[in-house]
Design a protein around this motif. Structure first.
Motif, PDB file in Angstrom:
ATOM      1  N   SER A   1       0.824  -1.207   0.000  1.00 33.22           N
ATOM      2  CA  SER A   1       0.000   0.000   0.000  1.00 33.22           C
ATOM      3  C   SER A   1       0.862   1.264   0.000  1.00 33.22           C
ATOM      4  N   LEU A   2       1.898   1.297   0.847  1.00 28.05           N
ATOM      5  CA  LEU A   2       2.763   2.473   0.887  1.00 28.05           C
ATOM      6  C   LEU A   2       3.595   2.604  -0.381  1.00 28.05           C
ATOM      7  N   THR A   3       4.068   1.472  -0.919  1.00 28.47           N
ATOM      8  CA  THR A   3       4.855   1.522  -2.154  1.00 28.47           C
ATOM      9  C   THR A   3       4.023   2.059  -3.305  1.00 28.47           C
ATOM     10  N   VAL A   4       2.817   1.539  -3.455  1.00 30.69           N
ATOM     11  CA  VAL A   4       1.931   2.034  -4.518  1.00 30.69           C
ATOM     12  C   VAL A   4       1.613   3.507  -4.294  1.00 30.69           C
ATOM     13  N   GLY A   5       1.353   3.887  -3.045  1.00 33.17           N
ATOM     14  CA  GLY A   5       1.033   5.278  -2.769  1.00 33.17           C
ATOM     15  C   GLY A   5       2.163   6.220  -3.136  1.00 33.17           C
ATOM     16  N   PHE A   6       3.398   5.865  -2.775  1.00 31.14           N
ATOM     17  CA  PHE A   6       4.539   6.731  -3.073  1.00 31.14           C
ATOM     18  C   PHE A   6       4.840   6.775  -4.580  1.00 31.14           C
ATOM     19  N   LEU A   7       4.859   5.620  -5.228  1.00 36.11           N
ATOM     20  CA  LEU A   7       5.177   5.598  -6.661  1.00 36.11           C
ATOM     21  C   LEU A   7       4.128   6.354  -7.469  1.00 36.11           C
ATOM     22  N   ALA A   8       2.856   6.123  -7.156  1.00 39.45           N
ATOM     23  CA  ALA A   8       1.793   6.825  -7.870  1.00 39.45           C
ATOM     24  C   ALA A   8       1.862   8.325  -7.614  1.00 39.45           C
ATOM     25  N   THR A   9       2.222   8.699  -6.398  1.00 40.71           N
ATOM     26  CA  THR A   9       2.333  10.129  -6.077  1.00 40.71           C
ATOM     27  C   THR A   9       3.478  10.777  -6.836  1.00 40.71           C
ATOM     28  N   PHE A  10       4.633  10.125  -6.887  1.00 39.04           N
ATOM     29  CA  PHE A  10       5.763  10.682  -7.625  1.00 39.04           C
ATOM     30  C   PHE A  10       5.426  10.850  -9.107  1.00 39.04           C
ATOM     31  N   MET A  11       4.716   9.873  -9.650  1.00 37.09           N
ATOM     32  CA  MET A  11       4.312   9.970 -11.046  1.00 37.09           C
ATOM     33  C   MET A  11       3.331  11.118 -11.253  1.00 37.09           C
ATOM     34  N   SER A  12       2.364  11.233 -10.360  1.00 37.68           N
ATOM     35  CA  SER A  12       1.371  12.292 -10.459  1.00 37.68           C
ATOM     36  C   SER A  12       2.001  13.666 -10.282  1.00 37.68           C
ATOM     37  N   ILE A  13       2.880  13.795  -9.277  1.00 38.25           N
ATOM     38  CA  ILE A  13       3.533  15.081  -9.031  1.00 38.25           C
ATOM     39  C   ILE A  13       4.425  15.464 -10.206  1.00 38.25           C
ATOM     40  N   GLY A  14       5.131  14.485 -10.780  1.00 38.61           N
ATOM     41  CA  GLY A  14       5.988  14.775 -11.928  1.00 38.61           C
ATOM     42  C   GLY A  14       5.198  15.300 -13.113  1.00 38.61           C
ATOM     43  N   ILE A  15       4.081  14.643 -13.430  1.00 36.83           N
ATOM     44  CA  ILE A  15       3.255  15.091 -14.550  1.00 36.83           C
ATOM     45  C   ILE A  15       2.668  16.472 -14.269  1.00 36.83           C
ATOM     46  N   GLY A  16       2.122  16.651 -13.061  1.00 30.96           N
ATOM     47  CA  GLY A  16       1.503  17.930 -12.729  1.00 30.96           C
ATOM     48  C   GLY A  16       2.490  19.079 -12.729  1.00 30.96           C
ATOM     49  N   THR A  17       3.695  18.857 -12.204  1.00 33.09           N
ATOM     50  CA  THR A  17       4.706  19.914 -12.180  1.00 33.09           C
ATOM     51  C   THR A  17       5.153  20.279 -13.583  1.00 33.09           C
ATOM     52  N   LEU A  18       5.380  19.270 -14.420  1.00 31.90           N
ATOM     53  CA  LEU A  18       5.798  19.532 -15.799  1.00 31.90           C
ATOM     54  C   LEU A  18       4.737  20.303 -16.570  1.00 31.90           C
ATOM     55  N   VAL A  19       3.484  19.873 -16.443  1.00 36.43           N
ATOM     56  CA  VAL A  19       2.391  20.542 -17.160  1.00 36.43           C
ATOM     57  C   VAL A  19       2.211  21.963 -16.645  1.00 36.43           C
ATOM     58  N   GLY A  20       2.236  22.155 -15.321  1.00 38.04           N
ATOM     59  CA  GLY A  20       2.015  23.484 -14.757  1.00 38.04           C
ATOM     60  C   GLY A  20       3.092  24.484 -15.137  1.00 38.04           C
ATOM     61  N   ILE A  21       4.362  24.076 -15.036  1.00 35.84           N
ATOM     62  CA  ILE A  21       5.455  24.994 -15.381  1.00 35.84           C
ATOM     63  C   ILE A  21       5.460  25.290 -16.874  1.00 35.84           C
ATOM     64  N   THR A  22       5.255  24.269 -17.693  1.00 36.61           N
ATOM     65  CA  THR A  22       5.250  24.477 -19.147  1.00 36.61           C
ATOM     66  C   THR A  22       4.133  25.413 -19.568  1.00 36.61           C
ATOM     67  N   ALA A  23       2.933  25.203 -19.033  1.00 36.39           N
ATOM     68  CA  ALA A  23       1.795  26.043 -19.409  1.00 36.39           C
ATOM     69  C   ALA A  23       2.010  27.494 -19.005  1.00 36.39           C
ATOM     70  N   ALA A  24       2.515  27.717 -17.790  1.00 36.76           N
ATOM     71  CA  ALA A  24       2.687  29.090 -17.315  1.00 36.76           C
ATOM     72  C   ALA A  24       3.867  29.791 -17.975  1.00 36.76           C
ATOM     73  N   HIS A  25       4.898  29.029 -18.326  1.00 32.36           N
ATOM     74  CA  HIS A  25       6.090  29.661 -18.909  1.00 32.36           C
ATOM     75  C   HIS A  25       5.873  30.055 -20.363  1.00 32.36           C
ATOM     76  N   PHE A  26       5.326  29.154 -21.163  1.00 30.06           N
ATOM     77  CA  PHE A  26       5.171  29.438 -22.592  1.00 30.06           C
ATOM     78  C   PHE A  26       3.876  30.188 -22.906  1.00 30.06           C
ATOM     79  N   ARG A  27       2.857  29.966 -22.088  1.00 32.96           N
ATOM     80  CA  ARG A  27       1.568  30.644 -22.247  1.00 32.96           C
ATOM     81  C   ARG A  27       1.036  30.441 -23.671  1.00 32.96           C
TER      82      ARG A  27
END
Length: 303
Positions: free
Chosen positions: A100-126
């Motif tokens: 349960s903890l392994t799935v939670g951490f791995l899924a979170t890292f994947m989710s955070i990575g995608i969200g951070t990449l999308v958020g920074i890219t969208a705001a920077h290039f507009r």
């Protein structure tokens, strides 16, 4: 020689500032009783998960060679009773924390990575990039996360990796929105304009100036998403969309449903994994809220 000395001095100053910032963060975090309680719960859960192979053998987790009789109430030999296979609920609950903890951490890292990449890219290039990425983000925000994750897990091969992917690609939208907002704030500061005027490219600005400034927000968001990921993993496993051969809190609850423990009133099969899920999810939420209040000056002033 002078240039080397200057560079070394600059690095020392930077590391000194980082150590002071970390020490200040620890002092502010330690003032929160809720945050310290959540941290203690997580340390205990993580320590038990890591040390589980030292005192739980494969024989105790075997569905064929289980040491006890099925669905026995708590006793001296089995303090929390046995499950539908005759396995000790103590062993099943402790070992289930690993998955349960392994799935939670791995899924979170994947989710955070995608969200951070999308958020920074969208705001920077507009422009059109911001429009397209934010419309996709809005689509993920509108759709129910559990329904989308269940649909994705049902069409992919059943297993723990599928659950990680299903959770990771469905929980990133909120992070993308938050990171985009923070990136717009950071890029409105004068030093970003000066860096661009001096010839800094997109990659340099995004990685050297924007990313370090949004990392505190990302770190706080990480602790909040872990609790959501653990709950989603338990739900997907309970629905039979995970690997049934892996012992986790969700598969333990699914087995309890299959053997009729719910209707029979065999509470000892339901209570340990249910309380473990609730305690860990609450602990991550408490840590996340505390970190958010410490890292956000406005919230700290209100507190």
């Amino acid at each position: 020689m002078t240039a080397v000395t200057t560079a070394a001095s600059t690095r020392r100053i930077a590391w000194t500032r980082r150590r002071r910032s970390l020490a200040r963060f620890c002092r502010e975090y330690a003032k929160s009783r809720a945050g310290m309680f959540g941290l203690c719960v997580l340390v205990l859960a993580g320590g038990a998960a890591v040390a589980a192979p030292l005192f739980i053998s494969a024989h105790e987790l075997s569905a064929v060679y289980a040491p006890g009789s099925p669905l026995r109430p708590p006793s001296a030999r089995f303090p929390l009773g046995t499950d539908g296979y005759g396995r000790s609920m103590v062993a099943v609950t402790v070992w289930g924390a690993r998955i349960s903890l392994t799935v939670g951490f791995l899924a979170t890292f994947m989710s955070i990575g995608i969200g951070t990449l999308v958020g920074i890219t969208a705001a920077h290039f507009r422009g059109w990039a911001d429009t397209v990425l934010m419309r996709v983000t809005d689509w993920f925000l509108v759709l129910p996360t559990l329904v989308l994750a269940a649909a994705l897990a049902s069409v992919l091969p059943r297993g723990v990796t599928t659950v990680v992917v299903a959770i990771g690609v469905t929980c990133w939208a909120t992070t993308a929105r938050l990171v985009r907002s923070q990136t717009l704030t950071v890029e409105s500061r004068p030093y970003i304009e000066r860096a661009t005027a001096l010839g800094a490219g997109h990659w340099h600005v995004m990685t050297r100036h924007v990313l370090p400034n949004v990392m505190p927000l990302v770190l706080a968001q990480t602790t909040l998403i872990v609790s959501e990921a653990i709950l989603l993993e338990a739900t997907l496993a309970f629905l039979g969309l995970s690997d049934p051969t892996k012992v986790s809190w969700g598969t333990t609850l699914q087995l309890a449903r299959q053997v009729g423990a719910v209707s029979a009133g065999d509470w000892w099969v339901l209570l340990p994994p249910g309380l473990a899920i609730a305690a860990v999810a609450l602990a991550f939420s408490l840590c996340g809220r505390t970190m958010e209040s410490v890292l956000n000056p406005r919230l700290r002033e209100r507190a």
